[in-house]
Design a protein around this motif. Structure first.
Motif, mmCIF file in Angstrom:
data_model
loop_
_atom_site.group_PDB
_atom_site.id
_atom_site.type_symbol
_atom_site.label_atom_id
_atom_site.label_comp_id
_atom_site.label_asym_id
_atom_site.label_seq_id
_atom_site.Cartn_x
_atom_site.Cartn_y
_atom_site.Cartn_z
ATOM 1 N N UNK A 37 -2.436 9.716 -0.096
ATOM 2 C CA UNK A 37 -1.433 8.919 -0.821
ATOM 3 C C UNK A 37 -0.759 7.907 0.097
ATOM 4 N N UNK B 213 0.458 4.719 -1.949
ATOM 5 C CA UNK B 213 1.143 5.304 -3.095
ATOM 6 C C UNK B 213 2.473 5.907 -2.671
ATOM 7 N N UNK B 214 2.587 6.301 -1.393
ATOM 8 C CA UNK B 214 3.889 6.684 -0.864
ATOM 9 C C UNK B 214 3.954 6.340 0.613
ATOM 10 N N UNK C 153 -2.496 -2.441 -3.226
ATOM 11 C CA UNK C 153 -3.321 -1.435 -3.916
ATOM 12 C C UNK C 153 -4.328 -2.128 -4.817
#
Lengths: 421, 238
Positions: free
Chosen positions: B51, B56-57, B83
């Motif tokens: 992730x 995503x984080x 992304x």
């Protein structure tokens, strides 16, 4: 993500759930249709009232017996005998009421009319020859009764077009010269007063909620003495030469009637003098207030509809959590997600509003047809403002109630959203 | 310049007063064109690592340089754009949109990009995974193996620098799984960087390099000596 592709996407999502979409927008549809119908009916009623005033004639002062508050309506059911023929005669004195061009005194009642074996229940107006100078109408056949016939109490009658139709259209007989029998609907005795038809009035629809075609006109004294057995009047109309003299004439009418009735103080007045246009204004005010009240009710339905949208959007966001996660993973920003769901809510409410407008316009049109069939001069009016207002409110409802779920969707953590089962 | 450079990466989750460390001091570099498997049991932190690598984080501490730039300097909107442009995802459970056609699913990332000729790009991408014959099928009308191939087409459509495959064969029978691994190896042969997250050694052996993680630490980071080469089922790819 451009707005066109958002719209395409949103429409696809809504189409994929047709049943739910329609149920969701029902509240908005009903609310918007309600607003359109109510505003249209309000406008129709106003045009009807205004039309009736201008149809009766302009510059009319109306006197009826009994005291009423300035803005109130006469007390119903009470028979007041304070207005009599000598009052009307006093008002005809040009020294005392200088701007009056005609003074028309009337009484009225329910009557039964027979000709041969035909019998019709209707209303009669016992009136004088000044009627034709006060109220606007045209003769279809013959003429209205003259001053001589009126003062002499001649046994003559003038028919409204509907009554003439009911009595004579089958046989094809020319109504002029025919003798009909008229008796008060309150009396049970056979026979009635024989009256000779001397005229038929052209159709003129309704006015002040009375169908003017379904009416017969007889000389005042015949009505008072031979049919009703009374001596009082129910109304006096005074035609004024110019709109500028209305207030002055109202004042002089007041003075004359007070002298006639030996009244010192206005508080003791046993009659009411009104400008007919004012009465129409009063009715307009009442319809306005009523419309406003009903629009407020419809607005509540819009709010309830909006809450329905809120509900469904919250459920939709929960249901599509994974989709939101996926979209974020493949590059959707918070703003893109927020806009997608906001647009979805706005499209929902706009669709509801659009259907509501169509239903509202169609129903308003049907009502106008119905009113016309009932003999009213009902105009079909859908104001642009009511449509603009409906569209505005629909879009606003979508934004107001769609914002919270849309922000909720935008804030979802993509990782949690992707894991969501 | 490395494609990915991780230095002293740490990740902790804070729930109330409790701090749970997930990744401790992780260091590695990945170059363009590599095929790396990140392996570890569940709870090892491999998913969290993926992730972070895929934007995503963010890590709690340490440095993550992507194409030489520290991602600390980027805001959330730019990470979303990254992304879209640089990352392709293949998930264990496919994550295809229901009630939507194969073609529209592949077009999904394009709706957030400025690329032109989107329809043609999506069709080309589907052709490369042998799914041209299913363009207008709905996703509930195709098999699991086909779904994962559509997902790979979706991951490829924006021409990303890296493809992240998170247990891509986990929900598939061995035949379909083989085809997916064949496709990933083929993409890697064409120069695409692949990062595979898995807990199965058999799957990980398809990669060229394996980074093993346990309890948030790197246990080993080594090249695969006997690499498995997947062969596509001739019935599946025509």
């Amino acid at each position: 993500m451009n707005s066109f592709s958002v719209i395409k996407l949103v429409i696809k999502n809504l189409r994929a759930r047709k049943g739910r979409t329609l149920l969701t927008i029902l509240g908005i549809t009903i609310g918007v249709a309600g607003v359109i119908i109510i505003i249209s009916l309000g406008a129709g009623a106003q045009s009807l009232i205004l039309g009736q005033v201008t149809k009766l004639g302009s510059n009319l002062i109306y006197v009826n017996p009994g005291k009423t508050a300035e803005s109130g309506a006469p007390i119903p059911g009470l028979i007041i005998t304070s207005l009599v023929n000598s009052d009307a005669n006093a008002l005809r004195d040009l020294n005392r009421v200088p701007y009056a061009t005609a003074v028309n005194a009337s009484t009225q009642g329910a009557a039964n009319v027979t000709w041969g074996n035909k019998s019709v229940d209707t209303n009669f107006l016992g009136t004088d020859s000044e009627y034709s100078k006060t109220i606007n109408f045209t003769m279809k056949l013959g003429q209205f009764f003259s001053a001589a016939e009126d003062i002499g109490g001649a046994n003559v009658v003038v028919l409204g077009s509907a009554i003439s139709e009911k009595l004579f259209s089958d046989s094809g007989v020319n109504p002029l010269g025919q003798v009909i029998k008229v008796k008060s609907a309150l009396q049970d005795k056979a026979g009635g007063v024989p009256l000779r038809v001397i005229g038929v009035i052209e159709s003129r629809g309704s006015s002040f909620f009375q169908n003017q075609d379904d009416l017969i006109f007889i000389p005042l004294v015949v009505g008072q003495q031979q049919i009703l057995g009374i001596h009082h009047l129910q109304s006096i109309y005074i035609k004024v030469d110019d709109a500028a003299n209305m207030d002055a004439t109202i004042a002089s009418v007041n003075t004359v009637l007070k002298q006639q009735h030996r009244i010192q103080n206005d508080i003791n007045n046993d009659f009411t003098v009104r400008n007919l246009a004012d009465a129409a204004d009063l009715l307009s005010t009442i319809t306005d207030a009523l419309s406003l009240f009903l629009v407020a009710m419809a607005a509540i339905s819009l709010v309830v509809g909006g809450i329905g949208i809120l509900n469904i959007m919250v459920a939709t966001v929960a249901e599509r959590t994974r989709e939101i996660g996926l979209r974020k993973a493949v590059g959707a920003t918070k703003k893109a997600i927020r806009n997608q769901f906001l647009l979805e809510a706005v499209l929902l409410t706009s669709l509801g509003g659009f259907i509501g407008i169509i239903i509202g316009v169609v129903v308003s049109y049907l009502i106008s047809l119905l009113m016309k069939n009932l003999g009213y001069d009902w105009e079909f009016i859908v104001s642009l403002i009511s449509i603009v207002l409906s569209v505005g409110v629909s879009v606003f409802t979508g934004i107001a109630f769609g914002l919270f779920p849309a922000i909720k969707a935008a804030k979802l953590d993509p990782i949690d959203a992707l894991r969501y089962e | 310049m490395n494609l990915i450079n991780i230095k002293n990466l740490k990740k902790e989750y804070t729930t109330g007063d409790v701090i749970t460390p997930v990744l401790n001091d992780i260091n590695f570099k990945i170059d363009k064109g590599e095929f790396v498997a990140i392996m570890g049991p569940s709870g090892s932190g491999k998913s969290t690592l993926m992730h972070i690598l895929s934007f995503l984080e963010r890590g709690t501490d340490g440095v993550y340089e992507f194409k030489g730039q520290d991602i600390k300097d980027f805001d959330d909107n730019y990470l979303a754009e990254l992304r879209n442009k640089e990352i392709g995802f293949v998930f264990q459970s496919f994550n295809l949109l229901p009630r939507t056609t194969v073609l529209d699913n592949v077009k999904l990332p394009l709706t957030y990009s400025k690329l032109k000729n989107q329809e043609a790009l999506a069709k080309k991408s589907l052709e490369s995974v042998g799914m041209s014959h299913r363009l207008n099928y709905y996703t509930n009308q195709i098999s699991g193996g086909e779904k994962q191939r559509v997902a790979i087409a979706r991951a490829l459509v924006c021409d990303p620098a890296v493809i992240f495959a998170d247990e891509p064969t986990g929900n598939l029978d061995s035949k379909s799984g083989n085809t997916v691994m064949f496709l990933l190896q083929q993409l890697n042969d064409q120069g695409r960087t692949i990062i595979l997250v898995t807990h199965e050694t058999d799957t990980a052996n398809h990669a060229k390099r394996i980074i093993r993680i346990k309890d948030g630490n790197i246990l080993s980071d080594e090249q695969v000596k006997k690499r498995t080469i997947a062969e596509a089922d001739k019935d599946l790819i025509k």
